[in-house]
Design an enzyme around this catalytic site. Sequence first.
Site, PDB file in Angstrom:
ATOM      1  N   HIS A 143       0.870  -1.179   0.000  1.00 45.93           N
ATOM      2  CA  HIS A 143       0.000   0.000   0.000  1.00 45.93           C
ATOM      3  C   HIS A 143       0.908   1.231   0.000  1.00 45.93           C
ATOM      4  O   HIS A 143       1.997   1.194   0.578  1.00 45.93           O
ATOM      5  CB  HIS A 143      -0.832  -0.044   1.287  1.00 45.93           C
ATOM      6  CG  HIS A 143      -1.902   0.989   1.389  1.00 45.93           C
ATOM      7  ND1 HIS A 143      -1.642   2.287   1.731  1.00 45.93           N
ATOM      8  CD2 HIS A 143      -3.245   0.906   1.216  1.00 45.93           C
ATOM      9  CE1 HIS A 143      -2.775   2.972   1.772  1.00 45.93           C
ATOM     10  NE2 HIS A 143      -3.768   2.148   1.462  1.00 45.93           N
ATOM     11  N   ASP A 220       3.119  -3.970   8.292  1.00 39.92           N
ATOM     12  CA  ASP A 220       1.829  -3.316   8.146  1.00 39.92           C
ATOM     13  C   ASP A 220       0.747  -4.378   8.373  1.00 39.92           C
ATOM     14  O   ASP A 220       0.547  -5.255   7.527  1.00 39.92           O
ATOM     15  CB  ASP A 220       1.755  -2.727   6.728  1.00 39.92           C
ATOM     16  CG  ASP A 220       0.416  -2.117   6.409  1.00 39.92           C
ATOM     17  OD1 ASP A 220      -0.516  -2.254   7.216  1.00 39.92           O
ATOM     18  OD2 ASP A 220       0.301  -1.512   5.321  1.00 39.92           O
ATOM     19  N   GLN A 223      -4.428  -5.183   7.288  1.00 38.88           N
ATOM     20  CA  GLN A 223      -5.402  -6.120   6.713  1.00 38.88           C
ATOM     21  C   GLN A 223      -5.384  -7.473   7.415  1.00 38.88           C
ATOM     22  O   GLN A 223      -6.104  -8.375   6.995  1.00 38.88           O
ATOM     23  CB  GLN A 223      -5.144  -6.296   5.198  1.00 38.88           C
ATOM     24  CG  GLN A 223      -5.333  -5.034   4.394  1.00 38.88           C
ATOM     25  CD  GLN A 223      -6.778  -4.515   4.382  1.00 38.88           C
ATOM     26  OE1 GLN A 223      -7.709  -5.212   4.761  1.00 38.88           O
ATOM     27  NE2 GLN A 223      -6.951  -3.270   3.964  1.00 38.88           N
ATOM     28  N   LYS A 246     -10.506  -0.089  10.443  1.00 39.38           N
ATOM     29  CA  LYS A 246     -10.652  -1.304   9.624  1.00 39.38           C
ATOM     30  C   LYS A 246     -11.005  -2.514  10.479  1.00 39.38           C
ATOM     31  O   LYS A 246     -11.203  -3.608   9.961  1.00 39.38           O
ATOM     32  CB  LYS A 246      -9.337  -1.592   8.883  1.00 39.38           C
ATOM     33  CG  LYS A 246      -9.009  -0.557   7.807  1.00 39.38           C
ATOM     34  CD  LYS A 246      -7.757  -0.946   7.083  1.00 39.38           C
ATOM     35  CE  LYS A 246      -7.200   0.188   6.250  1.00 39.38           C
ATOM     36  NZ  LYS A 246      -7.953   0.415   5.010  1.00 39.38           N
ATOM     37  N   CYS A 386      -4.716   2.250  -3.648  1.00 40.88           N
ATOM     38  CA  CYS A 386      -3.462   2.770  -3.086  1.00 40.88           C
ATOM     39  C   CYS A 386      -2.317   1.768  -3.245  1.00 40.88           C
ATOM     40  O   CYS A 386      -1.429   1.708  -2.379  1.00 40.88           O
ATOM     41  CB  CYS A 386      -3.612   3.162  -1.619  1.00 40.88           C
ATOM     42  SG  CYS A 386      -4.819   4.459  -1.366  1.00 40.88           S
TER      43      CYS A 386
HETATM   44  N1  PMP Z   1      -1.845  -0.439   4.681  1.00 44.80           N
HETATM   45  C1  PMP Z   1      -2.804  -1.199   4.150  1.00 44.80           C
HETATM   46  C2  PMP Z   1      -2.459  -2.605   3.727  1.00 44.80           C
HETATM   47  C3  PMP Z   1      -4.089  -0.690   3.979  1.00 44.80           C
HETATM   48  O1  PMP Z   1      -5.030  -1.468   3.445  1.00 44.80           O
HETATM   49  C4  PMP Z   1      -4.357   0.637   4.378  1.00 44.80           C
HETATM   50  C5  PMP Z   1      -5.730   1.254   4.190  1.00 44.80           C
HETATM   51  N2  PMP Z   1      -6.287   1.069   2.935  1.00 44.80           N
HETATM   52  C6  PMP Z   1      -3.334   1.389   4.941  1.00 44.80           C
HETATM   53  C7  PMP Z   1      -2.091   0.826   5.083  1.00 44.80           C
HETATM   54  C8  PMP Z   1      -3.542   2.793   5.408  1.00 44.80           C
HETATM   55  O2  PMP Z   1      -4.427   2.827   6.469  1.00 44.80           O
HETATM   56  P1  PMP Z   1      -4.990   4.216   7.019  1.00 44.80           P
HETATM   57  O3  PMP Z   1      -5.530   4.938   5.826  1.00 44.80           O
HETATM   58  O4  PMP Z   1      -6.070   3.799   7.964  1.00 44.80           O
HETATM   59  O5  PMP Z   1      -3.863   4.917   7.687  1.00 44.80           O
END
Ligand code: PMP
Length: 431
Positions: A143, A220, A223, A246, A386
């Site tokens: 991401h 990270d 997910q 999430k 993203c």
């Molecule tokens: N890493 C991953 C794998 C994500 O799916 C996301 C959110 N789509 C993020 C980071 C970023 O999370 P946040 O926008 O809540 O900071």
Amino acid sequence: MTSSALSETATLDAAALRADFPILQQEVNGQPLVYLDSAATSQKPRQVLQAEYDFLTRSNAAVHRGAHTLAAEATDLFEDARATVARFVGARPEQLVWTSGATLGLNLVAYAISNATTGRGAPASARFALAPGDEILTTETEHHANLIPWQELAARTGAVLRHIPVRDDGTLDLDAAGGLVGERTRILAFSHVSNVLGIVNPVSELVDLARSVGALTVMDACQSAPHLRLDLPALGVDLAVFSGHKMLGPYGIGGLYGRSEVLEALPPFLTGGSMITTVTLDDAGYLPPPQRFEAGTQPIGPAIGLAAAVRYLDDVGLAAVHAHEARLAARMRDGLVGVPGIRLLGDAPGAERVGLWAFEVAGVHAHDAGQFLDAQGIAVRVGHHCAAPLHRRFGMTASVRASAALYNTEADVDAFLDAVSGIRDYFGANA
Ligand code: PMP
């Protein structure tokens, strides 16, 4: 939640759980809502809203500094929330730093390393300092939140970025990773589960690889935290981030987990109130972690809401959540592979997965497909999610992503599959 929805075994009654999620009761575009966008943000149960409401209507006060009763109550609730969320990921309270979410957590780490590079922090911080030519290793699947902070850190320090490639089936190429790790590798940043591929990455192999050269691991867990039982210390990562919104929790709250030894040595990123020991006009001393990384008034209500969210997940049972979502993912896959013109991303045979699939519909733009599904009350995500470099790697600019959570039912998946099977006809792509 009714007692039949709760279970210690690997089953859950999603239909019963749904009563806790008022938003799921509605119709969208004249159809019952089928919410399959939980990888972007989950829906929130009444228990989370109630916890925030109770805090704000009974105990609201700024934490830590107050001499009055409400401040003491708020401090207890806030620190209890930290202990609850820390326990949820296998950690001790002092190993959990509140952040606004994963993005802030990753930037915090990158900027703290920057600060160490410029000589800030205790002598112990020097171990994080980067020299020109040092290497930061990420993966092609990340991401943007786990990519751009490292690009910026590399630009500030003269470090060089390397990327572990992804195979055609969506798994990381660990053979190639072995060749990319060397004595200059200082950081390995990777996702536990990609938000596009849904595959659980081999954490222990990645950690071993990083450890073999003394590199810092940053995971990270955005997910994975809502879907898998996490024991971050047992996984052996140095640092890990997740986002509350999430995992059934509120917006604006998340966590940065760190091994104590690592957090204690890292210099702060943001500075100001609540993170200091003594302050003069020219200098300041900093508190130990986690307060060292929590400058300013914290999102107290959201932290309490996140604790309610993880209690909810714990009550249902992560084993049951994972098994339920794996069943939904298998049902989704079985249906999708039977629809002509669908190309799944990350369809590695036998891979451990969470309940999401991203796919391309031949001859139909992802945005058109998304609108077609929305007209039938089905909420999915379209675009690059993203993860633009990952889509480029697979020769596409956008995909459709359906992502399930504990409150989705087989009926949701069937409604989704039924609608997907009509996409290409509708847009004349079968002609
Ligand atoms: N890493 C991953 C794998 C994500 O799916 C996301 C959110 N789509 C993020 C980071 C970023 O999370 P946040 O926008 O809540 O900071």
